[in-house]
Enzyme design. Structure first.
Site, mmCIF file in Angstrom:
data_model
loop_
_atom_site.group_PDB
_atom_site.id
_atom_site.type_symbol
_atom_site.label_atom_id
_atom_site.label_comp_id
_atom_site.label_asym_id
_atom_site.label_seq_id
_atom_site.Cartn_x
_atom_site.Cartn_y
_atom_site.Cartn_z
ATOM 1 C CB CYS A 114 -0.969 0.000 1.172
ATOM 2 S SG CYS A 114 -2.101 -1.387 1.114
ATOM 3 C CG HIS A 251 -3.150 3.670 2.088
ATOM 4 N ND1 HIS A 251 -3.680 3.331 0.859
ATOM 5 C CD2 HIS A 251 -3.181 2.527 2.839
ATOM 6 C CE1 HIS A 251 -4.019 2.055 0.877
ATOM 7 N NE2 HIS A 251 -3.731 1.555 2.059
ATOM 8 C CG ASN A 281 -6.599 -0.529 1.039
ATOM 9 O OD1 ASN A 281 -5.860 -0.139 0.145
ATOM 10 N ND2 ASN A 281 -6.129 -0.954 2.202
HETATM 11 O O1 UT7 Z 1 -3.591 -0.893 3.555
HETATM 12 C C1 UT7 Z 1 -3.458 -1.318 4.874
HETATM 13 C C2 UT7 Z 1 -4.335 -2.507 4.995
HETATM 14 N N1 UT7 Z 1 -5.079 -2.826 6.123
HETATM 15 C C3 UT7 Z 1 -5.723 -2.026 6.994
HETATM 16 O O2 UT7 Z 1 -5.661 -0.848 7.018
HETATM 17 C C4 UT7 Z 1 -6.594 -2.753 7.953
HETATM 18 C C5 UT7 Z 1 -6.661 -2.122 9.309
HETATM 19 N N2 UT7 Z 1 -7.678 -2.796 10.117
HETATM 20 C C6 UT7 Z 1 -8.992 -2.575 9.962
HETATM 21 O O3 UT7 Z 1 -9.397 -1.784 9.117
HETATM 22 C C7 UT7 Z 1 -9.936 -3.286 10.883
HETATM 23 O O4 UT7 Z 1 -9.192 -4.065 11.808
HETATM 24 C C8 UT7 Z 1 -10.952 -4.200 10.124
HETATM 25 C C9 UT7 Z 1 -11.973 -3.337 9.395
HETATM 26 C C10 UT7 Z 1 -10.247 -5.115 9.165
HETATM 27 C C11 UT7 Z 1 -11.714 -5.068 11.129
HETATM 28 O O5 UT7 Z 1 -12.358 -4.256 12.094
HETATM 29 P P1 UT7 Z 1 -12.241 -4.597 13.670
HETATM 30 O O6 UT7 Z 1 -13.031 -3.609 14.356
HETATM 31 O O7 UT7 Z 1 -10.769 -4.690 13.992
HETATM 32 O O8 UT7 Z 1 -12.946 -6.003 13.743
HETATM 33 P P2 UT7 Z 1 -12.360 -7.413 14.220
HETATM 34 O O9 UT7 Z 1 -11.452 -7.991 13.188
HETATM 35 O O10 UT7 Z 1 -11.868 -7.299 15.599
HETATM 36 O O11 UT7 Z 1 -13.681 -8.274 14.235
HETATM 37 C C12 UT7 Z 1 -14.774 -7.959 15.129
HETATM 38 C C13 UT7 Z 1 -15.910 -8.943 14.840
HETATM 39 C C14 UT7 Z 1 -15.467 -10.385 14.848
HETATM 40 O O12 UT7 Z 1 -16.509 -11.141 15.399
HETATM 41 P P3 UT7 Z 1 -16.475 -11.605 16.949
HETATM 42 O O13 UT7 Z 1 -15.236 -12.419 17.061
HETATM 43 O O14 UT7 Z 1 -16.434 -10.341 17.749
HETATM 44 O O15 UT7 Z 1 -17.736 -12.379 17.080
HETATM 45 C C15 UT7 Z 1 -15.331 -10.731 13.412
HETATM 46 O O16 UT7 Z 1 -15.520 -12.101 13.126
HETATM 47 O O17 UT7 Z 1 -16.456 -8.694 13.543
HETATM 48 C C16 UT7 Z 1 -16.445 -9.914 12.788
HETATM 49 N N3 UT7 Z 1 -16.226 -9.578 11.378
HETATM 50 C C17 UT7 Z 1 -17.245 -9.301 10.542
HETATM 51 N N4 UT7 Z 1 -18.561 -9.241 10.709
HETATM 52 C C18 UT7 Z 1 -19.311 -8.913 9.657
HETATM 53 C C19 UT7 Z 1 -15.060 -9.494 10.725
HETATM 54 N N5 UT7 Z 1 -15.279 -9.148 9.440
HETATM 55 C C20 UT7 Z 1 -16.629 -9.024 9.314
HETATM 56 C C21 UT7 Z 1 -17.459 -8.669 8.233
HETATM 57 N N6 UT7 Z 1 -18.785 -8.629 8.445
HETATM 58 N N7 UT7 Z 1 -16.978 -8.384 7.004
#
Ligand code: UT7
Length: 324
Positions: A114, A251, A281
């Site tokens: 990225c 970004h 992204n």
């Molecule tokens: O270019 C650089 C690339 N990457 C980034 O910038 C990514 C940076 N990180 C993020 O943007 C965030 O961490 C995410 C958007 C990827 C995820 O958000 P989060 O608030 O960190 O969620 P999480 O991964 O902690 O997941 C929370 C919950 C989980 O369920 P439980 O375990 O609490 O029951 C996940 O299984 O949300 C669930 N979950 C979803 N639910 C519905 C994860 N993805 C999804 C989804 N839809 N697409």
């Protein structure tokens, strides 16, 4: 010497995939994606019409036309890409041929995930600073949809495809400044194996492909810690006040990362343009696509002070200061 942006171009695939579309093929919802990322839809490449080499050539032709230059005068093309359709030759030589640049034009690609566009931009600036390059094209192109793991809802919903390019012209003036940082020890936070892994087979005996593999929380924490810090360090190192900056072009990875950065820098969110809601992204293409969109909207004017900052796999993060 300093590099001035004199032309911008971009290309986004025609196919738009909304959060609702995704919710029909995986366990997710528009509400979850919007709330956690700010993304509402993304452009997804057609496998034939939108190969990265095609997308980036379209963006490059637009940038060259906007710059009003003869392609034969371009001294250097540097393309950032992590998802090219060809491992070699480079995307840059593909552009060189397609736009009619001469054989005196140096070409190479940069893979820095990225943060690739800012890395490529800083590289071009350094060539300009030496006096060896008068006119350059810097590009970013990604076809993330080819590499994401479509069974991993925590990652695949984030990414989009597209390309963006800028033509830079050397002018007399104070050189543009940058800082580049990296942390290889945190590389496993976000990684993707190359297409063939002959040492590892899946259940059916095919070379295994893991796609994008990400610890979202770790990357999120890293971004909201390091991005405000590198921007602050840049301002201290080169003696400008954050209040003087017209735009912080970050970004486009997550709206919450951008909002947290604005808050930590105590700068109004209006100075942080965003298009992530409609693009997702686009990795190394995100910043040039946003620059082109800002230009189309009449938001860019000569003399504006701009900070670009990006972050991602590596882990790598970087920032630069330019006067438009
Ligand atoms: O270019 C650089 C690339 N990457 C980034 O910038 C990514 C940076 N990180 C993020 O943007 C965030 O961490 C995410 C958007 C990827 C995820 O958000 P989060 O608030 O960190 O969620 P999480 O991964 O902690 O997941 C929370 C919950 C989980 O369920 P439980 O375990 O609490 O029951 C996940 O299984 O949300 C669930 N979950 C979803 N639910 C519905 C994860 N993805 C999804 C989804 N839809 N697409």
């Amino acid at each position: 010497m300093t590099g001035k942006i004199i032309g911008l171009g971009s290309y986004l695939p025609e196919k738009i995939v909304t959060n609702d579309d995704l919710s029909k093929i995986m366990d997710t919802s528009d509400e979850w994606i919007t709330e956690r990322t700010g993304i509402k839809s993304r452009h997804i490449a057609d496998p034939v019409k939108d190969r990265p080499s095609i997308m980036v050539v379209k963006a490059a032709k637009q940038a060259v036309e906007a710059a009003g230059i003869a392609p034969q005068d371009i001294d250097l093309i540097v393309t950032a890409s992590t998802t090219p359709d060809l491992i070699f030759p480079t995307m840059s030589t593909t552009i060189q041929e397609a736009i009619g640049a001469s054989e005196n034009c140096g070409c190479f690609d940069v893979n820095s995930a990225c943060p690739g566009f800012v890395a490529a931009y800083n590289t071009v600036e350094s060539f300009i600073e030496t006096g060896n390059v008068k006119l350059a094209l810097v590009a970013g192109v990604e076809c993330n949809s080819n590499f994401v793991d479509w069974t991993d809802r925590g990652t695949c919903i984030l990414f989009g495809d597209g390309a963006g390019c800028a033509v830079l012209k050397a002018e007399e003036g104070k050189r543009n400044e940058f800082i580049m940082r990296s942390s290889g020890k945190r590389g496993t936070c976000l990684h993707c194996e190359s297409a063939r892994q002959p040492y590892r087979k899946d259940e059916e005996g095919f070379d295994k492909l893991t796609g994008f593999n990400m610890n979202g929380r770790e990357v999120f924490k890293f971004a909201i810690t390091e991005v405000p810090k590198i921007i602050t360090d840049l301002s201290v190192k080169y003696g400008f006040d954050l209040g003087e900056i017209d735009y912080f072009i970050l970004h486009q990875a997550n709206q919450r990362i951008i909002e947290a950065t604005a808050k930590k820098l105590k700068q109004p969110l209006e100075k942080f343009p965003m298009n992530i809601m409609n693009t997702g992204n686009c990795s190394s293409a995100s910043i040039p696509i946003l620059l082109k969109e800002m230009n189309d909207k009449g938001m860019l004017r000569r003399g504006q002070k701009i900070v670009m900052a990006s972050f991602g796999a590596g882990l790598v993060w970087n920032a630069n200061y330019i006067e438009y």
